[in-house]
Design a protein around this motif. Structure first.
Motif, PDB file in Angstrom:
ATOM      1  N   ARG B  54       6.728  -0.252 -29.280  1.00 27.39           N
ATOM      2  CA  ARG B  54       6.825   1.181 -29.571  1.00 27.39           C
ATOM      3  C   ARG B  54       5.509   1.706 -30.146  1.00 27.39           C
ATOM      4  NH1 ARG B  54      12.286   1.666 -29.170  1.00 27.39           N
ATOM      5  NH2 ARG B  54      13.551  -0.028 -30.019  1.00 27.39           N
ATOM      6  N   PRO B  55       4.760   2.475 -29.337  1.00 28.93           N
ATOM      7  CA  PRO B  55       3.506   3.034 -29.848  1.00 28.93           C
ATOM      8  C   PRO B  55       3.787   4.054 -30.946  1.00 28.93           C
ATOM      9  CG  PRO B  55       3.646   3.219 -27.449  1.00 28.93           C
ATOM     10  CD  PRO B  55       5.003   2.856 -27.945  1.00 28.93           C
ATOM     11  N   GLY B  56       3.014   3.968 -32.050  1.00 24.49           N
ATOM     12  CA  GLY B  56       3.186   4.931 -33.137  1.00 24.49           C
ATOM     13  C   GLY B  56       2.038   5.923 -33.148  1.00 24.49           C
ATOM     14  N   GLU B  57       2.040   6.775 -34.157  1.00 24.05           N
ATOM     15  CA  GLU B  57       0.990   7.785 -34.257  1.00 24.05           C
ATOM     16  C   GLU B  57      -0.260   7.233 -34.940  1.00 24.05           C
ATOM     17  OE1 GLU B  57       1.300  10.836 -32.860  1.00 24.05           O
ATOM     18  OE2 GLU B  57       3.233  10.096 -32.152  1.00 24.05           O
ATOM     19  N   ASP B  58      -0.144   6.005 -35.499  1.00 25.17           N
ATOM     20  CA  ASP B  58      -1.226   5.468 -36.335  1.00 25.17           C
ATOM     21  C   ASP B  58      -2.079   4.430 -35.610  1.00 25.17           C
ATOM     22  OD1 ASP B  58       0.738   3.638 -36.050  1.00 25.17           O
ATOM     23  OD2 ASP B  58       0.884   3.061 -38.151  1.00 25.17           O
ATOM     24  N   GLN B  59      -2.201   4.521 -34.302  1.00 23.87           N
ATOM     25  CA  GLN B  59      -3.005   3.605 -33.471  1.00 23.87           C
ATOM     26  C   GLN B  59      -2.396   2.197 -33.379  1.00 23.87           C
ATOM     27  OE1 GLN B  59      -7.066   3.577 -34.842  1.00 23.87           O
ATOM     28  NE2 GLN B  59      -7.133   5.792 -35.047  1.00 23.87           N
ATOM     29  N   TYR B  60      -1.201   2.011 -33.959  1.00 24.97           N
ATOM     30  CA  TYR B  60      -0.558   0.700 -33.902  1.00 24.97           C
ATOM     31  C   TYR B  60       0.653   0.757 -32.977  1.00 24.97           C
ATOM     32  CZ  TYR B  60      -3.323  -1.358 -37.650  1.00 24.97           C
ATOM     33  OH  TYR B  60      -4.349  -1.874 -38.383  1.00 24.97           O
ATOM     34  N   VAL B  61       0.961  -0.388 -32.375  1.00 26.90           N
ATOM     35  CA  VAL B  61       2.166  -0.500 -31.555  1.00 26.90           C
ATOM     36  C   VAL B  61       3.120  -1.445 -32.276  1.00 26.90           C
ATOM     37  CG1 VAL B  61       3.101  -1.360 -29.372  1.00 26.90           C
ATOM     38  CG2 VAL B  61       0.970  -0.056 -29.385  1.00 26.90           C
ATOM     39  N   THR B  62       4.309  -0.960 -32.583  1.00 24.62           N
ATOM     40  CA  THR B  62       5.292  -1.778 -33.294  1.00 24.62           C
ATOM     41  C   THR B  62       5.992  -2.715 -32.318  1.00 24.62           C
ATOM     42  OG1 THR B  62       5.632   0.030 -34.838  1.00 24.62           O
ATOM     43  CG2 THR B  62       7.331  -1.680 -34.797  1.00 24.62           C
ATOM     44  N   VAL B  63       6.057  -3.991 -32.714  1.00 28.77           N
ATOM     45  CA  VAL B  63       6.738  -4.994 -31.884  1.00 28.77           C
ATOM     46  C   VAL B  63       8.167  -5.120 -32.387  1.00 28.77           C
ATOM     47  CG1 VAL B  63       6.726  -7.389 -31.091  1.00 28.77           C
ATOM     48  CG2 VAL B  63       4.559  -6.236 -31.604  1.00 28.77           C
ATOM     49  N   ASP B  64       9.116  -4.764 -31.528  1.00 29.41           N
ATOM     50  CA  ASP B  64      10.521  -4.796 -31.914  1.00 29.41           C
ATOM     51  C   ASP B  64      11.279  -5.716 -30.950  1.00 29.41           C
ATOM     52  OD1 ASP B  64      12.808  -4.237 -33.241  1.00 29.41           O
ATOM     53  OD2 ASP B  64      12.947  -2.134 -32.635  1.00 29.41           O
ATOM     54  N   ARG B  65      12.337  -6.307 -31.444  1.00 28.32           N
ATOM     55  CA  ARG B  65      13.218  -7.118 -30.585  1.00 28.32           C
ATOM     56  C   ARG B  65      14.650  -6.716 -30.883  1.00 28.32           C
ATOM     57  NH1 ARG B  65      11.298 -12.482 -28.692  1.00 28.32           N
ATOM     58  NH2 ARG B  65      13.478 -13.074 -28.791  1.00 28.32           N
ATOM     59  N   THR B  66      15.464  -6.657 -29.857  1.00 28.54           N
ATOM     60  CA  THR B  66      16.849  -6.242 -30.078  1.00 28.54           C
ATOM     61  C   THR B  66      17.629  -7.312 -30.859  1.00 28.54           C
ATOM     62  OG1 THR B  66      17.308  -7.080 -27.872  1.00 28.54           O
ATOM     63  CG2 THR B  66      17.062  -4.707 -28.068  1.00 28.54           C
ATOM     64  N   ASP B  67      17.086  -8.562 -30.894  1.00 27.64           N
ATOM     65  CA  ASP B  67      17.782  -9.604 -31.652  1.00 27.64           C
ATOM     66  C   ASP B  67      17.238  -9.756 -33.085  1.00 27.64           C
ATOM     67  OD1 ASP B  67      15.374 -10.648 -30.898  1.00 27.64           O
ATOM     68  OD2 ASP B  67      16.153 -12.523 -30.057  1.00 27.64           O
ATOM     69  N   PHE B  68      16.346  -8.881 -33.517  1.00 26.34           N
ATOM     70  CA  PHE B  68      15.892  -8.874 -34.909  1.00 26.34           C
ATOM     71  C   PHE B  68      16.981  -8.239 -35.782  1.00 26.34           C
ATOM     72  CE2 PHE B  68      10.959  -8.686 -34.352  1.00 26.34           C
ATOM     73  CZ  PHE B  68      10.933 -10.060 -34.198  1.00 26.34           C
ATOM     74  N   GLY B  69      17.091  -8.701 -36.998  1.00 26.11           N
ATOM     75  CA  GLY B  69      18.022  -8.067 -37.924  1.00 26.11           C
ATOM     76  C   GLY B  69      17.572  -6.650 -38.241  1.00 26.11           C
ATOM     77  N   SER B  70      18.526  -5.759 -38.510  1.00 23.70           N
ATOM     78  CA  SER B  70      18.162  -4.356 -38.730  1.00 23.70           C
ATOM     79  C   SER B  70      17.297  -4.174 -39.983  1.00 23.70           C
ATOM     80  CB  SER B  70      19.419  -3.501 -38.830  1.00 23.70           C
ATOM     81  OG  SER B  70      20.250  -4.017 -39.857  1.00 23.70           O
ATOM     82  N   GLY B  71      17.440  -5.086 -40.965  1.00 20.69           N
ATOM     83  CA  GLY B  71      16.679  -4.925 -42.209  1.00 20.69           C
ATOM     84  C   GLY B  71      15.319  -5.602 -42.188  1.00 20.69           C
ATOM     85  N   SER B  72      15.043  -6.420 -41.150  1.00 21.78           N
ATOM     86  CA  SER B  72      13.784  -7.175 -41.170  1.00 21.78           C
ATOM     87  C   SER B  72      12.592  -6.296 -40.763  1.00 21.78           C
ATOM     88  CB  SER B  72      13.874  -8.393 -40.249  1.00 21.78           C
ATOM     89  OG  SER B  72      14.131  -7.974 -38.933  1.00 21.78           O
TER      90      SER B  72
END
Lengths: 171, 191
Positions: B54-72
């Motif tokens: 997920r590209p953000g506004e701060d020049q960084y792309v967030t790496v997400d996984r659907t199997d990650f816990g919601s709080g991590s």
């Protein structure tokens, strides 16, 4: 229609990547990194810190770290000019030239890279201390490209001179 | 000492400035494109497909996984650190004898497209280097030491020298033979 690359050009690229990979593996090897690269980087930090103090910045050096009351930088691989020296080594090593010409080219090129690298560290430190919001852009896209570009331009000038000498000698 | 060819230096610097301007201007859109392509490639090889970039506004792309816990916490990668070799490519093509010739422009466009493909590979390597080594126990459970070494070295090699070597090699392949012709002409004149 683009002409296909000639054999010497292909050979140059193959040699270039072989030398680059071998040199990378050598400097990434822990004993070489710990006993050569880290002390070399610390020496770069001391020299740059000394130059910054000549400019009245009042910095202290600790290993590879240069610090003042306003800003601090840790000089790592990628900021010590070694990456540009590897590109220079691979390109000069892959180019057909007498050993002596290669040696002189490598020596002068490495010297030029390190002089430019000292300018990079000093300007980056000053940008970080006085204009911190521009630090990231200058750290990566601007100075990193300039250092590599300088190494390649040096190689182009050197190789053009070597090729001219060879043509003059063979005629 | 090799004599300094000032025309070459000025052309290289002009190309550098032009490349830097284009890269700074287009990076937000380009980062999104690279993130989308890297995500699609990663998900092709995942069973089940879980990675989201997920590209953000701060020049960084967030790496997400659907199997990650919601709080991590979600790691983020700076895509711009992987793509700025475009500036080097532009500067190198500007050093040609006739930088605006059809041949040089065509070579530059082909090289840029191929460079884009390597950026997708670099983004995948960056994500994998996070998966294999930077997620603590999760990394240890899901990946072995070979994968850790492979993706770690690949990522470090790309960032340290490979990204510049790729730009140099693409220029070397697609630049035409201007440099060689120039050298030969000078040699003939001397005779």
């Amino acid at each position: 229609m683009r002409a296909p690359m000639q054999r010497p050009q292909v050979l140059f690229l193959v040699k270039f990547f072989v030398i680059l990979i071998a040199a990378y593996l050598l400097i990434a090897w822990n004993p070489v990194n710990d006993n050569v690269i880290v002390p070399f980087t610390a020496w770069i930090a001391r020299t740059s810190g000394w130059l910054l103090n000549l400019m009245g910045q009042g910095v202290t050096m600790n290993g590879t770290i240069i610090a003042s009351s306003k800003f601090a930088v840790n000089i790592n691989n990628g900021c010590n000019g070694v990456e540009a020296m590897l590109i220079l080594l691979a390109s000069i090593g892959a180019f057909p030239a007498p050993i002596k010409s290669r040696g002189i080219g490598l020596l002068l090129g490495a010297l030029a890279i390190q002089v430019l690298n000292a300018v990079r560290i000093i300007t980056l430190f000053l940008i970080g201390a006085h204009y911190p919001k521009y630090f990231d852009s200058f750290h990566t896209a601007v100075w990193q490209v300039i250092i590599i570009l300088a190494a390649i331009v040096f190689f182009l000038i050197w190789s053009s001179r070597v090729a001219r000498t060879r043509l003059a000698t063979s005629s | 000492m090799p004599a300094l060819d000032w025309r070459l230096v000025v052309k290289a610097l002009a190309g550098f400035v032009a490349g830097l301007a284009v890269w700074l201007l287009l990076s937000p859109q380009y980062d999104r494109l690279i993130a989308r392509c890297a995500e699609a490639t990663l998900r092709t090889f995942e069973k089940p497909p879980v990675t989201r970039l997920r590209p953000g506004e701060d020049q960084y792309v967030t790496v997400d996984r659907t199997d990650f816990g919601s709080g991590s916490q979600r790691p983020a990668i700076p895509l711009r650190d992987l793509t700025f070799n475009f500036v080097l490519l532009t500067a190198l093509f500007a050093t040609g004898k006739r930088p605006f010739s059809d041949r040089n422009i065509a070579g530059f466009l082909i090289a840029s497209v191929l460079l884009g493909l390597t950026h997708i590979g670099a983004a995948i390597t960056e994500v994998m280097s996070i998966y294999v080594a930077k997620l603590g126990l999760w990394s240890n459970v899901h990946y072995g030491s070979f994968a850790r070494n492979f993706w770690g070295v690949a990522n470090h090699f790309y960032r340290l020298v490979l990204m510049y070597a790729i730009a140099f090699a693409l220029w070397w392949i697609f630049r035409g033979n201007d440099g060689d012709e120039r050298t030969k002409t000078r040699g003939r004149r001397r005779r």
